[in-house]
Motif scaffolding. Structure first.
Motif, PDB file in Angstrom:
ATOM      1  N   SER A 137       0.783  -1.311  -0.107  1.00 50.22           N
ATOM      2  CA  SER A 137       0.068  -0.047  -0.085  1.00 50.22           C
ATOM      3  C   SER A 137       0.964   1.220  -0.004  1.00 50.22           C
ATOM      4  CB  SER A 137      -0.980  -0.092   0.990  1.00 50.22           C
ATOM      5  OG  SER A 137      -0.171   0.191   2.371  1.00 50.22           O
TER       6      SER A 137
ATOM      7  N   HIS B 287       0.834   5.197   1.074  1.00 52.94           N
ATOM      8  CA  HIS B 287       0.263   6.282   1.863  1.00 52.94           C
ATOM      9  C   HIS B 287       0.129   7.384   0.999  1.00 52.94           C
ATOM     10  CE1 HIS B 287      -1.236   8.093   5.326  1.00 52.94           C
ATOM     11  NE2 HIS B 287      -0.564   9.357   5.227  1.00 52.94           N
TER      12      HIS B 287
ATOM     13  N   ASP C 201      -4.154   4.876   3.062  1.00 48.13           N
ATOM     14  CA  ASP C 201      -3.286   3.908   2.395  1.00 48.13           C
ATOM     15  C   ASP C 201      -4.127   3.480   1.095  1.00 48.13           C
ATOM     16  OD1 ASP C 201      -1.146   4.416   4.072  1.00 48.13           O
ATOM     17  OD2 ASP C 201      -1.956   2.596   5.224  1.00 48.13           O
TER      18      ASP C 201
END
Length: 84
Positions: free
Chosen positions: A2, A4, A18
């Motif tokens: 993921s 941010h 995320d």
């Protein structure tokens, strides 16, 4: 995996989450940012961010106007003059 992602305008922080990938309308062309992207800073043109929350998800399109995008070790930050 993921990335941010933060979206900030002069007024406030609009998004901090995320996501899988964000496609940014850069002044030199659109570019996609995934986790682990090399550090880069780019000006952005009026257009839409395409925010993918998962690998095969349909993108959420979010209109933005002007600003900068910065990719760093902590993720992607878009500083937009206007968003939404």
């Amino acid at each position: 995996m993921s990335l941010h992602f933060e979206l900030v305008t002069p007024e406030k922080l609009l998004r901090s989450e995320d996501v899988y990938m964000v496609v940014v309308p850069g002044t030199e062309g659109d570019f996609g940012v995934l986790e682990g992207h090399a550090p880069v800073m780019s000006t952005i043109r009026d257009g839409s961010l395409a925010i993918y929350t998962a690998e095969k998800a349909d993108p959420e399109l979010l209109p933005i106007q002007g600003g900068f995008a910065e990719v760093s070790a902590t993720g992607l930050t878009v500083l937009a003059e206007q968003a939404g």
